[in-house]
Design a protein around this motif. Structure first.
Motif, PDB file in Angstrom:
ATOM      1  N   TYR A 157       3.750   8.231   5.292  1.00 15.06           N
ATOM      2  CA  TYR A 157       2.633   8.251   6.242  1.00 15.06           C
ATOM      3  C   TYR A 157       1.238   8.241   5.602  1.00 15.06           C
ATOM      4  O   TYR A 157       0.247   8.107   6.311  1.00 15.06           O
ATOM      5  N   GLY A 158       1.155   8.419   4.287  1.00 17.57           N
ATOM      6  CA  GLY A 158      -0.150   8.430   3.640  1.00 17.57           C
ATOM      7  C   GLY A 158      -0.947   9.700   3.883  1.00 17.57           C
ATOM      8  O   GLY A 158      -2.173   9.712   3.787  1.00 17.57           O
ATOM      9  N   ILE A 159      -0.247  10.781   4.200  1.00 14.66           N
ATOM     10  CA  ILE A 159      -0.870  12.093   4.416  1.00 14.66           C
ATOM     11  C   ILE A 159      -0.538  12.937   3.189  1.00 14.66           C
ATOM     12  O   ILE A 159       0.627  13.018   2.800  1.00 14.66           O
ATOM     13  N   PRO A 160      -1.525  13.587   2.577  1.00 16.27           N
ATOM     14  CA  PRO A 160      -1.229  14.368   1.378  1.00 16.27           C
ATOM     15  C   PRO A 160      -0.163  15.449   1.621  1.00 16.27           C
ATOM     16  O   PRO A 160      -0.168  16.123   2.651  1.00 16.27           O
ATOM     17  N   GLU A 215     -11.122  16.826   3.523  1.00 13.75           N
ATOM     18  CA  GLU A 215     -11.405  15.817   4.559  1.00 13.75           C
ATOM     19  C   GLU A 215     -10.317  15.814   5.628  1.00 13.75           C
ATOM     20  O   GLU A 215     -10.601  15.757   6.827  1.00 13.75           O
ATOM     21  N   TRP A 216      -9.080  15.837   5.188  1.00 15.09           N
ATOM     22  CA  TRP A 216      -7.954  15.830   6.125  1.00 15.09           C
ATOM     23  C   TRP A 216      -7.978  17.063   7.029  1.00 15.09           C
ATOM     24  O   TRP A 216      -7.861  16.947   8.247  1.00 15.09           O
ATOM     25  N   LEU A 223      -8.450   7.942   6.840  1.00 13.16           N
ATOM     26  CA  LEU A 223      -7.994   8.869   5.794  1.00 13.16           C
ATOM     27  C   LEU A 223      -6.649   8.504   5.165  1.00 13.16           C
ATOM     28  O   LEU A 223      -6.312   9.018   4.096  1.00 13.16           O
ATOM     29  N   LYS A 224      -5.895   7.641   5.814  1.00 10.78           N
ATOM     30  CA  LYS A 224      -4.560   7.295   5.317  1.00 10.78           C
ATOM     31  C   LYS A 224      -4.623   6.888   3.843  1.00 10.78           C
ATOM     32  O   LYS A 224      -5.402   6.045   3.446  1.00 10.78           O
ATOM     33  N   GLY A 225      -3.786   7.538   3.032  1.00  6.80           N
ATOM     34  CA  GLY A 225      -3.717   7.247   1.601  1.00  6.80           C
ATOM     35  C   GLY A 225      -4.710   8.023   0.755  1.00  6.80           C
ATOM     36  O   GLY A 225      -4.580   8.072  -0.458  1.00  6.80           O
TER      37      GLY A 225
END
Length: 157
Positions: free
Chosen positions: A46-49, A123-124, A115-117
């Motif tokens: 999903y590109g979420i940390p 920030e998230w 924000l993806k990636g």
């Protein structure tokens, strides 16, 4: 004699609190160790940390000890239908399903494309809070950030 008894009580209380603290610390690390691979997989998908996924899960589920986490397998406080009881919180078949639902939820938000990636934890977390994920954004951000720093979760990103 009374002073000795009072001193003994204080020492015993301190020992019990120390033991509980160590147990909670070990339990906290166990939660992270148990779920970090899943968070890493979902991070890639999903590109979420991973740090965001784990820190939010940790806070929302009390490191897996909350009633919702134990009974509903809901580690994110996601609202919705459930098959277990008359709670406003959604039930899941597995912890993984809960984690996946959280990532899907975030992927439908306006800020996601921006924000993806990106690996910027702050920030998230601010974007999630500002989008209405929590009713107490400042406190939620403080708690999630504390967990991230305490367990150095950003190392997983």
């Amino acid at each position: 004699m009374i002073n000795k008894i009072s001193s003994l009580k204080v020492v015993l209380i301190c020992l019990v609190l120390s033991f509980l603290s160590l147990n909670l610390h070990a339990q906290s690390h166990s939660y992270i160790d148990k779920n970090k691979d899943m968070a890493n997989e979902l991070s890639i998908k999903y590109g979420i940390p991973s740090s965001v996924i784990l820190a939010v899960a940790f806070v929302e589920s009390g490191a897996g000890t909350s009633k919702n986490a134990k009974i509903l397998k809901n580690h994110f406080g996601i609202v919705g239908k459930n098959t277990v009881n008359r709670s406003r919180y959604r039930s899941f078949k597995s912890v993984r399903a809960s984690y996946e639902a959280f990532c899907k939820l975030l992927s439908r938000k306006k800020y996601y494309a921006r924000l993806k990636g990106k690996k910027n934890f702050s920030e998230w977390v601010h974007a999630i809070a500002e989008a209405g994920y929590t009713t107490v954004p400042k406190e939620w951000i403080r708690r999630v950030t504390f967990v991230n720093k305490k367990f150095n979760l950003s190392r997983l990103d």
